[in-house]
Motif scaffolding. Structure first.
Motif, PDB file in Angstrom:
ATOM      1  N   UNK B 153       0.815  -1.222   0.000  1.00  0.00           N
ATOM      2  CA  UNK B 153       0.000   0.000   0.000  1.00  0.00           C
ATOM      3  C   UNK B 153       0.847   1.271   0.000  1.00  0.00           C
ATOM      4  N   UNK B 154       2.143   1.138   0.229  1.00  0.00           N
ATOM      5  CA  UNK B 154       2.982   2.334   0.268  1.00  0.00           C
ATOM      6  C   UNK B 154       3.706   2.580  -1.051  1.00  0.00           C
ATOM      7  N   UNK B 155       3.370   1.780  -2.067  1.00  0.00           N
ATOM      8  CA  UNK B 155       3.973   2.003  -3.375  1.00  0.00           C
ATOM      9  C   UNK B 155       3.573   3.377  -3.871  1.00  0.00           C
ATOM     10  N   UNK B 156       4.560   4.199  -4.180  1.00  0.00           N
ATOM     11  CA  UNK B 156       4.243   5.542  -4.634  1.00  0.00           C
ATOM     12  C   UNK B 156       5.064   5.870  -5.874  1.00  0.00           C
ATOM     13  N   UNK B 157       4.622   6.856  -6.602  1.00  0.00           N
ATOM     14  CA  UNK B 157       5.321   7.249  -7.813  1.00  0.00           C
ATOM     15  C   UNK B 157       6.717   7.754  -7.462  1.00  0.00           C
ATOM     16  N   UNK B 158       7.652   7.379  -8.298  1.00  0.00           N
ATOM     17  CA  UNK B 158       9.011   7.875  -8.107  1.00  0.00           C
ATOM     18  C   UNK B 158       9.107   9.210  -8.834  1.00  0.00           C
ATOM     19  N   UNK B 159       8.507  10.237  -8.231  1.00  0.00           N
ATOM     20  CA  UNK B 159       8.303  11.514  -8.924  1.00  0.00           C
ATOM     21  C   UNK B 159       9.612  12.147  -9.386  1.00  0.00           C
ATOM     22  N   UNK B 160      10.597  12.125  -8.504  1.00  0.00           N
ATOM     23  CA  UNK B 160      11.860  12.784  -8.856  1.00  0.00           C
ATOM     24  C   UNK B 160      12.472  12.179 -10.115  1.00  0.00           C
ATOM     25  N   UNK B 161      12.556  10.851 -10.124  1.00  0.00           N
ATOM     26  CA  UNK B 161      13.192  10.226 -11.281  1.00  0.00           C
ATOM     27  C   UNK B 161      12.307  10.372 -12.515  1.00  0.00           C
ATOM     28  N   UNK B 162      10.970  10.430 -12.323  1.00  0.00           N
ATOM     29  CA  UNK B 162      10.078  10.616 -13.470  1.00  0.00           C
ATOM     30  C   UNK B 162      10.333  11.976 -14.113  1.00  0.00           C
ATOM     31  N   UNK B 163      10.432  13.005 -13.260  1.00  0.00           N
ATOM     32  CA  UNK B 163      10.675  14.353 -13.778  1.00  0.00           C
ATOM     33  C   UNK B 163      12.018  14.414 -14.502  1.00  0.00           C
ATOM     34  N   UNK B 164      13.038  13.833 -13.843  1.00  0.00           N
ATOM     35  CA  UNK B 164      14.384  13.916 -14.378  1.00  0.00           C
ATOM     36  C   UNK B 164      14.483  13.171 -15.706  1.00  0.00           C
ATOM     37  N   UNK B 165      13.931  11.956 -15.714  1.00  0.00           N
ATOM     38  CA  UNK B 165      14.006  11.153 -16.930  1.00  0.00           C
ATOM     39  C   UNK B 165      13.287  11.845 -18.075  1.00  0.00           C
ATOM     40  N   UNK B 166      12.112  12.393 -17.782  1.00  0.00           N
ATOM     41  CA  UNK B 166      11.363  13.080 -18.830  1.00  0.00           C
ATOM     42  C   UNK B 166      12.204  14.188 -19.435  1.00  0.00           C
ATOM     43  N   UNK B 167      12.802  14.966 -18.547  1.00  0.00           N
ATOM     44  CA  UNK B 167      13.589  16.089 -19.034  1.00  0.00           C
ATOM     45  C   UNK B 167      14.759  15.627 -19.888  1.00  0.00           C
ATOM     46  N   UNK B 168      15.489  14.618 -19.409  1.00  0.00           N
ATOM     47  CA  UNK B 168      16.683  14.208 -20.151  1.00  0.00           C
ATOM     48  C   UNK B 168      16.311  13.490 -21.446  1.00  0.00           C
ATOM     49  N   UNK B 188       3.568  22.726 -28.542  1.00  0.00           N
ATOM     50  CA  UNK B 188       3.057  22.765 -29.910  1.00  0.00           C
ATOM     51  C   UNK B 188       2.741  21.350 -30.379  1.00  0.00           C
ATOM     52  N   UNK B 189       1.975  21.249 -31.451  1.00  0.00           N
ATOM     53  CA  UNK B 189       1.565  19.946 -31.967  1.00  0.00           C
ATOM     54  C   UNK B 189       2.745  19.046 -32.281  1.00  0.00           C
ATOM     55  N   UNK B 190       3.773  19.616 -32.908  1.00  0.00           N
ATOM     56  CA  UNK B 190       4.942  18.824 -33.260  1.00  0.00           C
ATOM     57  C   UNK B 190       5.666  18.314 -32.035  1.00  0.00           C
ATOM     58  N   UNK B 191       5.764  19.175 -31.017  1.00  0.00           N
ATOM     59  CA  UNK B 191       6.436  18.774 -29.787  1.00  0.00           C
ATOM     60  C   UNK B 191       5.678  17.653 -29.080  1.00  0.00           C
ATOM     61  N   UNK B 192       4.354  17.760 -29.116  1.00  0.00           N
ATOM     62  CA  UNK B 192       3.568  16.703 -28.475  1.00  0.00           C
ATOM     63  C   UNK B 192       3.790  15.359 -29.160  1.00  0.00           C
ATOM     64  N   UNK B 193       3.822  15.380 -30.494  1.00  0.00           N
ATOM     65  CA  UNK B 193       4.116  14.146 -31.230  1.00  0.00           C
ATOM     66  C   UNK B 193       5.477  13.604 -30.813  1.00  0.00           C
ATOM     67  N   UNK B 194       6.443  14.517 -30.692  1.00  0.00           N
ATOM     68  CA  UNK B 194       7.798  14.091 -30.341  1.00  0.00           C
ATOM     69  C   UNK B 194       7.835  13.489 -28.940  1.00  0.00           C
ATOM     70  N   UNK B 195       7.078  14.082 -28.018  1.00  0.00           N
ATOM     71  CA  UNK B 195       7.025  13.523 -26.665  1.00  0.00           C
ATOM     72  C   UNK B 195       6.480  12.103 -26.732  1.00  0.00           C
ATOM     73  N   UNK B 196       5.425  11.929 -27.519  1.00  0.00           N
ATOM     74  CA  UNK B 196       4.824  10.599 -27.631  1.00  0.00           C
ATOM     75  C   UNK B 196       5.797   9.606 -28.255  1.00  0.00           C
ATOM     76  N   UNK B 197       6.552  10.059 -29.253  1.00  0.00           N
ATOM     77  CA  UNK B 197       7.531   9.166 -29.887  1.00  0.00           C
ATOM     78  C   UNK B 197       8.659   8.845 -28.903  1.00  0.00           C
ATOM     79  N   UNK B 198       9.143   9.896 -28.220  1.00  0.00           N
ATOM     80  CA  UNK B 198      10.216   9.690 -27.241  1.00  0.00           C
ATOM     81  C   UNK B 198       9.780   8.696 -26.180  1.00  0.00           C
ATOM     82  N   UNK B 199       8.523   8.800 -25.774  1.00  0.00           N
ATOM     83  CA  UNK B 199       7.994   7.902 -24.762  1.00  0.00           C
ATOM     84  C   UNK B 199       8.041   6.457 -25.251  1.00  0.00           C
ATOM     85  N   UNK B 200       7.564   6.250 -26.480  1.00  0.00           N
ATOM     86  CA  UNK B 200       7.538   4.894 -27.026  1.00  0.00           C
ATOM     87  C   UNK B 200       8.948   4.322 -27.117  1.00  0.00           C
ATOM     88  N   UNK B 201       9.883   5.151 -27.563  1.00  0.00           N
ATOM     89  CA  UNK B 201      11.260   4.684 -27.700  1.00  0.00           C
ATOM     90  C   UNK B 201      11.841   4.354 -26.326  1.00  0.00           C
TER      91      UNK B 201
END
Lengths: 376, 305
Positions: B153-168, B188-201
């Motif tokens: 029940x104490x499983x929580x999001x690893x917020x710090x690493x999520x933020x850091x990883x997203x940025x890098x 912007x629309x292009x950036x959102x697409x890129x975020x989605x692609x980066x996520x998949x990769x």
């Protein structure tokens, strides 16, 4: 403004030397040199005001302060400890429901059956114990199962039929209203339940659901503890768990959420179960506080819960809001309902004030959100 | 999963690197050179053979075949209603095909849900629903695959690493965000697409399905997105690019599948195909010629004279 696409000669999201450094800096975390650390610093320095403006509950907090100041001025007795305790009690009985309702609304759905579900929960508890001459705790347990069953029904119907939740829970609302009256009359012979205060387990159940705790000279109702506990739990759930991320996602973009693997149906059913849990706590309080339950009660409360959540910054369309906001919304309701009495105004005006406040709060929230997003 | 590993040594799943923090491949060049000669002998990552799909008595797709190889971009071209969406919905696990075979790494497959597709390495980025606009960038990046710390029940999001990883990770794609906490709707629309692609990769997709990634974008933004599509290919992913823009397709594509009213109108490899020919076939060839004649001869309406 938000991004400056820098030329990436290799361009590959795969492995390059440079990426290795960036990542190493990222994983080391503790002030390592490189781009990552630099940007983290910028995050820390994000202006406090802007961060506050980005919070969904800001409008509600401003409103609550305003209401508090108004009643402090116009009603002498408002600031007394006993009055504030009464205000908190009124807020808590609403807030116990407003918090799970807010979660549900962030998840993009409505529940119109909440008001009568509270009554159903207390009726089941009372009548089961009385008819079976069982320990009241048995009734409390059965009531929990029945109430969760109603929540499950709402959620399951929603995800199976894909009809708007407004329609489905409107149906549940009407059915429960009828069942409450019909079954109570059928079983008890009257529209209210029999007294169960002389039954086994009543005292301990009352202690849990409807007692008064004394903190120094002031008595605080136990519902306040339940309320604050729920706020903390819900906030933690929303902001720090996977489930919370999913709640925002199913409300803000159901199809996107599904496409990236979020269990949309489970999340929504879970939210309805949460609302049912709130209704159960609320219902048990109702029963153990008054001993008898009127079967026609609860109609109309569902809209008050929704209003509290909306004042607290929840978007009607889902995907945005907070549990703290809903609690503050409930607090505004509590202050207004009791403040009018202390100010010796005509209580008939209560609903008018609430309606006006709802509109002002929604306009304020919309305005703040627009400003916050423009400022980025 | 098992079949192609030997053939494409260079294709280290990006997920592993990210987890280990130290990329296995140090040299940026090899992934590009290697796949081309190797792919011919390997099993395709995804292969559709004579796949058909019916919605009631409506034929949405009939006997369409498609191959996706590692390090290659397969373009699916077609006009509106040609069956492009139906095709990707089958690959993405949203729908099931009725006839024909669907193989993933040579194994016959039938995907019951998008989650199952993701688990098998197929990530889909949809044109209009790539992200949840009101949610912060970092929450979007990890949506559906959130890392947690603590247990029970104490499983929580690893917020710090999520933020850091997203940025890098976004920085690697050339997007330098001032604040990963901003709602992704402000990008912007292009950036959102890129975020989605980066996520998949980042999450180790082996096959990337892109639904009209450039449809709503301007010329420059389209270029940015296409660059990341090419980058994903160079990282060893198999890419399916759905588009109705033959120019974009020709720029990056290795294989081209043309759809027309639910059937396959053509299947080509890049060698031996000219852009003009692709454009002509894509836009309905003779139909377009006829249209141009009609437009030329169109008499000026009375009231405009």
């Amino acid at each position: 403004m938000t991004a400056a696409p820098t030329p990436t000669p290799s361009g590959a999201p795969g492995a390059t030397e440079e990426n290795a450094t960036t990542q190493a800096g990222g994983t080391a975390g503790s002030g390592g040199a490189g781009k990552t650390a630099g940007s983290d610093e910028r995050l820390v320095h994000r202006p406090l005001l802007q961060r506050l403006l980005g919070r969904p509950e800001l409008g509600a907090v401003v409103g609550a302060v305003a209401v508090f100041v108004v009643f402090s001025v116009v009603a002498e007795s408002f600031l007394r400890a006993s009055s504030l305790s009464t205000v908190l009690y009124a807020s808590s009985t609403l807030g116990i429901m407003a918090v799970p309702v807010a979660l549900l609304m962030i998840g993009g759905e409505f529940d119109l059956s909440t008001g009568v579900m509270v009554t159903t929960s207390s009726l089941v508890s009372s009548m089961f114990s009385y008819q079976m001459t069982a320990n009241v705790w048995v009734g409390v347990g059965v009531s929990l199962l029945v109430t969760l069953g109603i929540g499950l029904f709402n959620g399951y119907m929603l995800v199976r039929t894909k009809l708007p939740s407004f329609i489905i829970t409107l149906g549940t609302f009407l059915m429960l209203t009828g069942l409450n009256l019909g079954l109570t009359k059928l079983i008890s012979g009257t529209v209210s339940t029999k007294t169960i205060s002389d039954m086994e387990g009543f005292a301990s159940a009352k202690a849990l659901f409807a007692s008064e705790l004394s903190i120094g000279p002031v008595g605080i109702q136990v519902t306040v503890v339940w309320w604050l506990g729920l706020v903390v739990l819900a906030t933690w759930l929303l902001l720090r768990t996977k489930a919370g991320n999913w709640i925002f996602a199913v409300g803000g973009g159901q199809h996107t959420a599904r496409a990236v693997g979020v269990p949309v149906a489970r999340t929504k059913i879970g939210l309805y179960l949460g609302v049912a849990l709130g209704a159960w706590i609320s219902g048990q309080h109702l029963l153990f506080n008054y001993d008898v339950v009127q079967s026609g009660e609860g109609v109309g409360n569902e809209l008050i819960y929704i209003a509290a959540a909306v004042i607290g910054g929840c978007l009607l369309t889902g995907g945005y809001g907070s549990a703290v906001g809903a609690a503050v919304g409930a607090f505004i309701f509590g202050m207004t309902s009791k403040g009018i009495v202390y100010a010796q105004w005509e209580p008939d005006w209560f609903k008018f004030f609430l309606g006006a406040m709802l509109l002002v709060a929604v306009l304020l929230n919309a305005y703040i959100r627009k400003r916050a997003e423009a400022n980025r | 999963m098992t079949g192609d590993k030997d053939g494409n040594v260079a294709d280290t799943p990006p997920k592993d690197e990210a987890a280990a923090g130290a990329p296995a491949v140090q040299d940026p060049a090899p992934p590009v050179q290697d796949p081309a000669p190797a792919v011919q002998d390997t099993v395709p990552l995804v292969e559709l053979t004579d796949v058909s799909k019916f919605y009631g008595n409506i034929r949405a797709l009939e006997e369409v075949s498609l191959q996706v190889h590692a390090g290659e971009i397969t373009c699916v071209l077609g006009d509106n209603g040609a069956g492009k969406s139906t095709l990707i919905k089958i690959v993405a696990g949203l729908h099931q095909h009725d006839t024909g075979t669907f193989r993933i790494n040579g194994e016959e497959a039938r995907l019951a849900s998008p989650r199952e597709a993701l688990d098998r390495g197929i990530a889909t980025v949809y044109q209009d629903l790539a992200v949840v606009p009101l949610m912060p960038v970092w929450r979007n990046f990890f949506l559906g695959s959130e890392p947690t710390k603590g247990r029970g029940p104490f499983a929580r999001l690893d917020v710090e690493s999520m933020r850091r990883t997203t940025h890098s990770e976004l920085l690697r794609m050339g997007i330098d965000l001032r604040d990963v906490d901003q709602p992704i709707g402000t990008l912007s629309g292009g950036e959102r697409q890129c975020v989605a692609i980066a996520r998949a990769v980042y999450f180790g997709a082996k096959v990337l399905v892109l639904d009209e990634p450039t449809a709503a974008l301007g010329v420059k933004q389209s270029g940015v997105v296409l660059k990341y599509v090419a980058a994903a290919r160079d990282a060893g992913l198999g890419v399916v690019l759905i588009t109705h823009n033959p120019h974009h397709a020709y720029l990056v594509g290795d294989r081209f599948v043309l759809l027309k009213r639910g059937t396959m109108a053509g299947s080509h490899r890049k060698d031996g195909l000219e852009l003009d020919e692709l454009t002509r076939q894509m836009s309905g060839g003779s139909e377009l010629e006829q249209l141009s004649h009609e437009l030329e001869r169109a008499p000026v309406p009375q009231h405009l004279q």
